[in-house]
Design a protein around this motif. Sequence first.
Motif, mmCIF file in Angstrom:
data_model
loop_
_atom_site.group_PDB
_atom_site.id
_atom_site.type_symbol
_atom_site.label_atom_id
_atom_site.label_comp_id
_atom_site.label_asym_id
_atom_site.label_seq_id
_atom_site.Cartn_x
_atom_site.Cartn_y
_atom_site.Cartn_z
ATOM 1 N N SER A 66 34.672 41.486 26.304
ATOM 2 C CA SER A 66 35.090 40.510 27.241
ATOM 3 C C SER A 66 33.526 39.741 27.554
ATOM 4 C CB SER A 66 35.632 40.935 28.584
ATOM 5 O OG SER A 66 36.732 41.403 28.184
ATOM 6 N N ARG A 67 32.627 40.421 27.832
ATOM 7 C CA ARG A 67 31.286 39.771 28.185
ATOM 8 C C ARG A 67 30.838 39.060 27.144
ATOM 9 N NH1 ARG A 67 31.211 44.407 31.208
ATOM 10 N NH2 ARG A 67 31.347 44.003 33.284
ATOM 11 N N ALA A 70 33.034 35.974 26.668
ATOM 12 C CA ALA A 70 32.659 34.942 27.501
ATOM 13 C C ALA A 70 31.572 34.207 27.438
ATOM 14 C CB ALA A 70 32.858 35.705 28.950
ATOM 15 N N LYS A 92 40.067 41.649 35.632
ATOM 16 C CA LYS A 92 39.142 40.525 35.793
ATOM 17 C C LYS A 92 38.663 39.867 34.354
ATOM 18 C CE LYS A 92 35.192 39.731 38.129
ATOM 19 N NZ LYS A 92 34.212 40.310 38.968
ATOM 20 N N GLN A 93 38.153 41.255 33.525
ATOM 21 C CA GLN A 93 37.784 40.626 32.400
ATOM 22 C C GLN A 93 38.641 39.823 31.413
ATOM 23 O OE1 GLN A 93 35.617 43.709 30.445
ATOM 24 N NE2 GLN A 93 34.404 44.480 32.274
ATOM 25 N N GLU A 95 41.636 38.352 32.554
ATOM 26 C CA GLU A 95 41.792 36.856 33.079
ATOM 27 C C GLU A 95 41.025 36.035 32.834
ATOM 28 O OE1 GLU A 95 44.594 36.301 34.821
ATOM 29 O OE2 GLU A 95 45.208 38.500 34.190
ATOM 30 N N SER A 96 39.624 36.321 32.817
ATOM 31 C CA SER A 96 38.712 35.533 32.310
ATOM 32 C C SER A 96 38.689 34.921 30.951
ATOM 33 C CB SER A 96 37.138 35.912 32.655
ATOM 34 O OG SER A 96 36.763 36.875 31.635
ATOM 35 N N GLU A 99 41.650 32.551 30.877
ATOM 36 C CA GLU A 99 41.302 31.228 31.738
ATOM 37 C C GLU A 99 40.590 30.331 30.735
ATOM 38 O OE1 GLU A 99 39.345 31.919 35.383
ATOM 39 O OE2 GLU A 99 41.351 32.976 36.124
ATOM 40 N N GLU A 100 39.667 30.973 30.000
ATOM 41 C CA GLU A 100 38.876 30.204 29.065
ATOM 42 C C GLU A 100 39.521 29.952 27.740
ATOM 43 O OE1 GLU A 100 34.718 30.644 29.460
ATOM 44 O OE2 GLU A 100 34.891 32.616 30.564
#
Length: 261
Positions: A66-67, A70, A92-93, A95-96, A99-100
Amino acid sequence: MRFASIGSGSGGNGLLIQQADTCVLLDCGFSLKETEMRLARLAIEPSQIDAILVTHEHQDHASGVSRLAAKYQIPVLMTYGTMRAMQQQSIKQIESLLEEDLLNLIDSHQGFEVADLFIQPFPVPHDAREPVQFTISDGRAKLGVLTDTGSITPHILSSLKNCHGLWLECNHDLDMLHQGAYPLSLKQRVGGRLGHLDNQTSASLLAQIKHADLQFVVAAHISAQNNTPDLARQALSHAMGWQAEQILLADQQAGLSWLNI
Ligand SMILES: [Zn+2]
Ligand SMILES: [Zn+2]
């Protein structure tokens, strides 16, 4: 087409496959900083990666996905089950990524293209929600990847036919696992039908799919506690009728440098 590894084993995995301007990263089980360092070692900029494929949610395969995605806006592909399991680990990871608009769901039986590469997932028996492994082809050469499976199915066998390179799990030596220091429950998990491949099972798979055009066989995901590189090499080279040194080793720390296939 060429491939290289940023590291292989229970401490973190990542396999790069590149064809011309197309580059995919299969799994990312390292921290962002560690991944950036390991990619640089192979002369790859994160911005060159077109997609991250995720086999399953276990930390050694998914913790860095995820990181990295992102930060560099890299599309991520995984099964629905893997996404749900990763959501439970860290909502959270995921979802981000959603979202993107970076998360793409794949069907575990449906092949797809990432630019110049054709990628075929196939399901494997492993103690994860919806684990898959992959073959990757540029239309000429085919690389087969198989780690994190507790047993061999007829579908795995047919998926890995006609590969020019094989990335094959040699997790443990059965005697070392049984005599080793792991608690019984962990021995049963690792050695079970939903665990990891031992050297001999991997060798018997190889014996069934080897053919004259198979150029590279890499022993991967080797346990530091329950195996040695020599034992893995012995088993696979015996199956191939090769010298032990002809079997390549994917290392936890050093990974494996580029091989043209
Ligand atoms: Zn693993
Ligand atoms: Zn796993």
